[in-house]
Design an enzyme around this catalytic site. Structure first.
Site, mmCIF file in Angstrom:
data_model
loop_
_atom_site.group_PDB
_atom_site.id
_atom_site.type_symbol
_atom_site.label_atom_id
_atom_site.label_comp_id
_atom_site.label_asym_id
_atom_site.label_seq_id
_atom_site.Cartn_x
_atom_site.Cartn_y
_atom_site.Cartn_z
ATOM 1 C CD GLU A 233 -3.025 -1.032 0.153
ATOM 2 O OE1 GLU A 233 -3.017 -0.067 -0.618
ATOM 3 O OE2 GLU A 233 -3.869 -1.955 0.091
ATOM 4 N NE ARG B 108 -3.658 2.787 -0.896
ATOM 5 C CZ ARG B 108 -4.920 2.692 -0.492
ATOM 6 N NH1 ARG B 108 -5.552 3.760 -0.088
ATOM 7 N NH2 ARG B 108 -5.545 1.532 -0.475
ATOM 8 C CG ASP C 223 -6.135 -7.302 -7.405
ATOM 9 O OD1 ASP C 223 -5.105 -7.629 -6.784
ATOM 10 O OD2 ASP C 223 -6.900 -6.412 -6.994
ATOM 11 C CD GLU D 53 -10.636 -1.475 -8.551
ATOM 12 O OE1 GLU D 53 -11.796 -1.123 -8.233
ATOM 13 O OE2 GLU D 53 -9.681 -1.398 -7.760
#
Ligand code: DMJ
Length: 674
Positions: free
Chosen positions: A305, A309, A438, A574
């Site tokens: 993360e 980010r 993913d 998404e």
């Protein structure tokens, strides 16, 4: 000799042509050669008088005709000169930094770093072209809104030694593509570029570009883009008023949530502000980064993360703005994340204490998530390129190389967990394109693109995985026959699809755009329709977190079923992300219209009047969607950014042949092909 006089008296058979010839005798005259001006004048006049009226008229007509031709050709040749003159004037004014002249979007001019030709762990990076002199303003692109005139102030923050470089070698890249394939038809040649990655990175890289494209007419922003700007400002107002410098806004309780304590929303939103042209907001946020963003904190952060980010956000903002502050901060956090890789297998731990320099797995396991350890590479590789410090790329590349060799895959599909001690996949037998797997697939393709399409193992793994998806996970729903991606658990198919899977149509389209097979584009078209239906078939017009598709037609049932535990919406990006790619590559306006519907429903059900947007608990209840009181940082970092790009007709607004988006929508430059 045929004389003028004779010609005048003879009656020619055709009156449309008269030959006029002066004899030498007449020309010289009886007195022999006399070249005095007066004689020549007299002699000409005499000859003129000797001509018939018709002959004189014809000659006069010819002169007049030639004169007219002369004037016409002069004016038509003058235009290019005129425009050349204007262009150079404009250029001069741009060089002088006079504002308000040319409005343009950021041009990405990938400037790959020099790397030696030795074999090693790294993707080869082609040599950098000599930089052009700076001639453009820095600052968020002017998008024909009326931005605050803060250019000059912004410029002072920027490293003026930064210069633009030659545009990406698109021609060369196109040639390379031809030898691969195209979604408009062709075949893949997996061995076409087996060049080994180079191992050393020699010198630091410059930002890809912050330059204004000289020749380009500005593309006016659309009303829908204006609406996105308004939405961003509204969200930003909430963040600024109640959560400034904190990780996430809680818009209902007018407070904030702390996750890492690193101003996550602010950093995630930096490049969005740049792209939207929000100069004032950008500058304010920049000041916070300069004075308040401190990584020397005894705090545990999640490696994935914080990489996608924070590191990703800082790197892309550095590239867009050319401001070295962001690179310095990126280096700092990059170094602090490195302890995560100190594991027996070199598969990184999930958590790092960025103050203490220690790392560890979650308390209950020594496993890491596959998507997490394989979706940090774009950022670490770029950090190496920018700093000339190979350790970042080396660590990230080792993970990919290791995963490439692992057993436990199912036709290219990977399990969701990997052990940091053994380096082996664990919890085998469950395959999904949703949570925990993913972005593994997304980053296979994107690293291949980032590195100039030369790292064949990445491409092989990607192609194999998509074949695996087709073979094991694709099915069609009833009644609308929507193609969806389900999950496989120990041989049993489940018709469950996370909203997270909706990154896939965009990724497939990006692959097809980069020369991969046409059926990837076909699949992308089918899947984006499904993702749209995940919104359209729901009462609020907003997708839940997870849907289950009906495999059998039942009276009164739609394709999409929602379980009570899954009916929340976290403002995820998404579907909008994929709509953006689909619109860019096809130009089909329906994708913009679908995005607009979604945008309006976000406004209708998630907007908090006092500022900010909130995730909701129940997408099936329009009268009470049950706000959760949290605005995720990716709403500003991704969702609104992709909305803005989707509604733009400017393909140079983050040109997809020059930039590759990380999984948090932070654009990083594509390294120019060798
Ligand atoms: C983001 O942090 C990234 O897009 C990640 O890849 C998946 N989850 C969120 C958005 O849904």
């Amino acid at each position: 000799m045929y004389s003028a006089a004779a010609a005048a008296t003879a009656s020619p058979p055709r009156r449309d042509f008269i030959s006029v010839t002066l004899s030498p005798e007449e020309a010289v005259g009886a007195g022999g050669y006399n070249n005095s001006k007066a004689w020549r004048r007299r002699s000409c006049w005499r000859k003129w008088k000797q001509l018939s009226r018709l002959q004189r008229s014809v000659i006069l007509f010819l002169f007049a005709f030639l004169a007219v031709c002369g004037v016409i050709s002069y004016t038509s040749m003058g235009e290019p000169w005129k425009s050349l003159t204007n262009k150079s004037l404009d250029d001069e004014r741009m060089e002088a930094g006079i504002p308000g002249l040319k409005l343009a979007n950021p041009a990405v001019l990938p400037a790959p770093q020099k790397a030696d030709a030795k074999q090693g762990d790294y993707s080869e990076i082609s040599p950098q072209k000599p930089p052009k002199p700076p001639h453009a303003r820095r600052g968020p692109p002017n998008l024909q809104i009326k931005p605050p005139r803060r250019d000059v102030k912004l410029k002072t923050h920027h490293d003026s030694s930064r210069v633009a470089e030659e545009p990406v070698q698109v021609d060369k890249e196109e040639k390379t593509e031809k030898s691969v394939i195209s979604w408009r038809g062709a075949v893949i040649e997996p061995d076409q570029s087996t060049e080994p990655p180079s191992s050393k990175i020699k010198e630091p890289e410059k930002p890809s570009s912050v330059e204004v494209e000289d020749q380009k007419e500005p593309v006016p922003i659309t009303e829908r883009q204006m609406a996105v700007i308004e939405a961003f400002r509204h969200a930003w107002k909430g963040y600024k008023d109640f959560a400034w410098g904190h990780d996430e806004l809680k818009p209902l309780s007018k407070s904030y949530n702390e996750w890492f304590g690193l101003g996550l929303t602010l950093i995630d939103a930096l490049d969005t502000m740049w792209i939207l042209g929000l100069k004032e907001e950008f500058e304010e946020a920049r000041k916070w980064v300069e004075t308040d963003l401190v990584f020397d904190k005894n705090v545990d952060v999640n490696l994935f993360e914080s990489t996608i980010r924070i590191l990703g956000g800082l790197l892309s903002t550095y590239h867009l703005s050319g401001d070295s502050l962001f690179l310095e901060k990126a280096k700092d956090i990059g170094n602090r994340l490195m302890p995560a890789f100190k594991t027996p297998s070199k598969i990184p731990y999930s958590d790092v204490n960025i103050g203490r320099g220690t790392a560890h797995p979650p308390r209950w396991t020594s496993d890491s998530t596959v998507a997490e350890v394989t979706s940090i590479q774009l950022e670490f590789r770029e950090l190496s390129r920018l700093t000339a410090d190979e350790k970042f790329q080396k660590a990230a590349d080792e993970v990919m190389k290791h995963v490439h060799t692992l057993s436990g895959k199912n036709d290219g599909l990977v399990p969701m967990f990997i052990n940091t001690n053994s380096g082996q996949f664990t919890h085998l037998g469950v395959y999904t394109l949703g949570a925990r797997a993913d972005s593994y697939y997304e980053y296979l393709l994107k690293q291949w693109i980032q590195g100039g399409k030369k790292e064949n193992e990445l491409l092989e793994d990607y192609m194999r995985a998509i074949e695996g998806v087709k073979k094991h996970l694709l099915k069609r729903s009833q009644p609308k026959k929507l193609t969806f991606v389900g999950e496989l658990a120990h041989g049993h198919f489940s018709a469950k699809m996370d909203h997270l899977v909706c990154f896939l149509p965009g990724t497939l389209a990006l692959g097809a755009h980069n020369g991969l097979t046409a059926d990837h584009m076909k699949l992308a078209e089918a899947l984006i329709e499904t993702c749209y239906q995940m919104y359209a078939q729901v009462e609020t017009g907003l997708s839940p977190e997870i849907v289950h598709f009906n495999l059998h037609a039942q009276k009164g049932h739609k394709d999409v079923e929602i379980k009570p535990a899954d009916r929340h919406n976290l403002l995820r990006p998404e579907t909008v992300e994929s709509l953006f790619y689909m619109y860019r590559f096809t130009g089909d306006k329906k994708y913009q219209d679908w995005g607009w519907e979604i945008f309006q429903n976000f406004n209708k059900y998630t907007r908090v009047p006092t500022g900010g947007y909130t995730s909701i608990n129940n997408v099936q209840n329009p009268s009470n969607p049950e706000p959760r009181d949290k605005m995720e940082s990716f709403f500003l970092g991704e969702t609104l950014k992709y909305m803005f790009l989707l509604f733009s007709d400017d393909i140079d607004l983050i040109n997809l042949d020059k930039y590759v988006f990380n999984t948090e929508a932070h654009p990083l430059p594509i390294w120019a092909p060798a």
